[in-house]
Design a protein around this motif. Structure first.
Motif, mmCIF file in Angstrom:
data_model
loop_
_atom_site.group_PDB
_atom_site.id
_atom_site.type_symbol
_atom_site.label_atom_id
_atom_site.label_comp_id
_atom_site.label_asym_id
_atom_site.label_seq_id
_atom_site.Cartn_x
_atom_site.Cartn_y
_atom_site.Cartn_z
ATOM 1 N N TYR A 135 0.814 -1.210 0.000
ATOM 2 C CA TYR A 135 0.000 0.000 0.000
ATOM 3 C C TYR A 135 0.849 1.262 0.000
ATOM 4 O O TYR A 135 1.998 1.267 0.433
ATOM 5 N N ALA A 136 0.239 2.328 -0.512
ATOM 6 C CA ALA A 136 0.783 3.687 -0.437
ATOM 7 C C ALA A 136 -0.059 4.407 0.606
ATOM 8 O O ALA A 136 -1.260 4.173 0.700
ATOM 9 N N ILE A 137 0.564 5.306 1.380
ATOM 10 C CA ILE A 137 -0.160 5.948 2.475
ATOM 11 C C ILE A 137 0.384 7.350 2.728
ATOM 12 O O ILE A 137 1.568 7.608 2.527
ATOM 13 N N ALA A 138 -0.514 8.242 3.164
ATOM 14 C CA ALA A 138 -0.122 9.610 3.539
ATOM 15 C C ALA A 138 -1.060 10.110 4.630
ATOM 16 O O ALA A 138 -2.199 9.664 4.740
ATOM 17 N N GLU A 139 -0.574 11.044 5.409
ATOM 18 C CA GLU A 139 -1.415 11.725 6.387
ATOM 19 C C GLU A 139 -1.789 13.089 5.824
ATOM 20 O O GLU A 139 -1.101 13.615 4.937
ATOM 21 N N PRO A 140 -2.874 13.674 6.298
ATOM 22 C CA PRO A 140 -3.246 15.001 5.791
ATOM 23 C C PRO A 140 -2.262 16.071 6.257
ATOM 24 O O PRO A 140 -1.654 15.945 7.315
ATOM 25 N N VAL A 141 -2.120 17.111 5.459
ATOM 26 C CA VAL A 141 -1.289 18.249 5.855
ATOM 27 C C VAL A 141 -2.068 19.187 6.764
ATOM 28 O O VAL A 141 -1.483 19.953 7.519
ATOM 29 N N ARG A 142 -3.419 19.110 6.691
ATOM 30 C CA ARG A 142 -4.314 19.878 7.571
ATOM 31 C C ARG A 142 -5.558 19.059 7.807
ATOM 32 O O ARG A 142 -6.046 18.378 6.912
ATOM 33 N N GLN A 143 -6.085 19.176 9.024
ATOM 34 C CA GLN A 143 -7.352 18.533 9.332
ATOM 35 C C GLN A 143 -8.153 19.447 10.238
ATOM 36 O O GLN A 143 -7.590 20.186 11.039
ATOM 37 N N SER A 144 -9.479 19.405 10.095
ATOM 38 C CA SER A 144 -10.320 20.323 10.861
ATOM 39 C C SER A 144 -10.746 19.752 12.203
ATOM 40 O O SER A 144 -11.167 20.492 13.078
ATOM 41 N N VAL A 148 -14.724 13.754 -1.969
ATOM 42 C CA VAL A 148 -13.300 13.959 -2.215
ATOM 43 C C VAL A 148 -13.211 14.965 -3.341
ATOM 44 O O VAL A 148 -13.858 14.803 -4.384
ATOM 45 N N ARG A 149 -12.424 16.007 -3.118
ATOM 46 C CA ARG A 149 -12.191 17.010 -4.161
ATOM 47 C C ARG A 149 -10.708 16.989 -4.513
ATOM 48 O O ARG A 149 -9.862 17.152 -3.629
ATOM 49 N N ILE A 150 -10.446 16.778 -5.785
ATOM 50 C CA ILE A 150 -9.073 16.765 -6.279
ATOM 51 C C ILE A 150 -8.985 17.823 -7.369
ATOM 52 O O ILE A 150 -9.581 17.662 -8.439
ATOM 53 N N ILE A 188 -2.769 17.883 -7.559
ATOM 54 C CA ILE A 188 -1.842 18.546 -6.640
ATOM 55 C C ILE A 188 -2.353 18.449 -5.215
ATOM 56 O O ILE A 188 -1.588 18.173 -4.297
ATOM 57 N N GLU A 189 -3.653 18.658 -5.035
ATOM 58 C CA GLU A 189 -4.251 18.637 -3.695
ATOM 59 C C GLU A 189 -5.509 17.777 -3.687
ATOM 60 O O GLU A 189 -6.223 17.709 -4.672
ATOM 61 N N MET A 190 -5.759 17.181 -2.528
ATOM 62 C CA MET A 190 -6.967 16.384 -2.342
ATOM 63 C C MET A 190 -7.581 16.783 -1.005
ATOM 64 O O MET A 190 -6.875 16.905 -0.009
ATOM 65 N N MET A 191 -8.900 16.994 -1.008
ATOM 66 C CA MET A 191 -9.605 17.316 0.223
ATOM 67 C C MET A 191 -10.733 16.310 0.407
ATOM 68 O O MET A 191 -11.472 16.020 -0.535
ATOM 69 N N LEU A 212 -18.228 20.123 10.509
ATOM 70 C CA LEU A 212 -17.611 19.774 9.237
ATOM 71 C C LEU A 212 -16.274 19.094 9.491
ATOM 72 O O LEU A 212 -15.448 19.598 10.259
ATOM 73 N N ILE A 213 -16.074 17.955 8.867
ATOM 74 C CA ILE A 213 -14.784 17.259 8.886
ATOM 75 C C ILE A 213 -14.146 17.528 7.538
ATOM 76 O O ILE A 213 -14.744 17.244 6.495
ATOM 77 N N ARG A 214 -12.958 18.075 7.552
ATOM 78 C CA ARG A 214 -12.267 18.403 6.310
ATOM 79 C C ARG A 214 -10.779 18.091 6.471
ATOM 80 O O ARG A 214 -10.101 18.728 7.274
ATOM 81 N N ASP A 215 -10.308 17.110 5.708
ATOM 82 C CA ASP A 215 -8.903 16.694 5.743
ATOM 83 C C ASP A 215 -8.255 17.014 4.397
ATOM 84 O O ASP A 215 -8.774 16.619 3.347
ATOM 85 N N HIS A 216 -7.128 17.734 4.439
ATOM 86 C CA HIS A 216 -6.418 18.173 3.229
ATOM 87 C C HIS A 216 -5.139 17.359 3.035
ATOM 88 O O HIS A 216 -4.338 17.247 3.967
ATOM 89 N N TYR A 217 -4.948 16.850 1.823
ATOM 90 C CA TYR A 217 -3.756 16.070 1.478
ATOM 91 C C TYR A 217 -3.026 16.733 0.321
ATOM 92 O O TYR A 217 -3.661 17.299 -0.577
ATOM 93 N N GLN A 218 -1.726 16.635 0.335
ATOM 94 C CA GLN A 218 -0.916 17.007 -0.818
ATOM 95 C C GLN A 218 -0.649 15.718 -1.592
ATOM 96 O O GLN A 218 -0.405 14.668 -0.987
ATOM 97 N N LEU A 219 -0.668 15.773 -2.903
ATOM 98 C CA LEU A 219 -0.514 14.574 -3.716
ATOM 99 C C LEU A 219 0.895 14.396 -4.277
ATOM 100 O O LEU A 219 1.136 13.465 -5.041
ATOM 101 N N ARG A 220 1.818 15.257 -3.854
ATOM 102 C CA ARG A 220 3.208 15.121 -4.309
ATOM 103 C C ARG A 220 3.762 13.770 -3.848
ATOM 104 O O ARG A 220 3.772 13.453 -2.669
ATOM 105 N N GLY A 221 4.155 12.953 -4.802
ATOM 106 C CA GLY A 221 4.711 11.637 -4.505
ATOM 107 C C GLY A 221 3.689 10.517 -4.512
ATOM 108 O O GLY A 221 4.054 9.341 -4.454
#
Length: 160
Positions: free
Chosen positions: A41-50, A88-90, A123-126, A136-145
């Motif tokens: 698997y590939a995995i990342a944590e959000p760069v921001r979370q609400s 999911v918004r990309i 570039i970004e995923m929310m 509202l739950i809102r988690d922001h991810y960067q898609l670099r890599g």
């Protein structure tokens, strides 16, 4: 730089639960790739979370023994309110996930393929939904890599 260091610490902590079998395939930008027993698997944590309810992450997994390939899984930062949509918004494109409790997935393999294509080019995923408390739950991810980590995980499971 600090975000990447934080990610490496996150990945190390995530990996500790299955350290005996887990093998790192590499860290690519803000995404890591791992092989653990019969899954990769590939995995990342959000760069921001609400919301600060749990340790959220986005992962793309492969389980060859179960016939699962490139399946998106989102762990939300808060528990989803029943009947609330998970979006999911990309980079301006929106996708709806199936959510239950703290987790969300694409509806089927076709939806997974569409999401992964957007992630590869994005570039970004929310990820957004309503929590059990109505917030509202809102988690922001960067898609670099992300694309490289997803590919590393897929290739590792092809070789297994």
């Amino acid at each position: 730089m600090f975000r990447q260091i934080g990610f490496v610490i996150f990945v190390a902590g995530f990996a500790a639960s299955a350290a005996a079998q887990q093998r790192s395939l590499g860290v690519f930008g803000l995404w890591g790739a791992f092989q653990d027993g019969g899954r990769c698997y590939a995995i990342a944590e959000p760069v921001r979370q609400s919301v600060r309810g749990t340790r959220p992450y986005a992962s793309v997994g492969n389980w060859p023994g179960r016939g699962i390939r490139s399946q998106l899984h989102i762990r939300l930062s808060g528990e989803q309110r029943a009947q609330s949509a998970v979006l999911v918004r990309i980079d301006g494109r929106s996708f709806q996930l199936i959510g239950r409790g703290w987790d969300a997935w694409a509806a089927d393999a076709r939806a997974d393929a569409e999401l992964l294509a957007a992630m590869r080019a994005g570039i970004e995923m929310m990820v957004e939904t309503r929590g059990t408390d109505g917030r509202l739950i809102r988690d922001h991810y960067q898609l670099r890599g992300a694309a490289t980590a997803i590919d590393a995980a897929a290739v590792a499971c092809l070789r297994a």
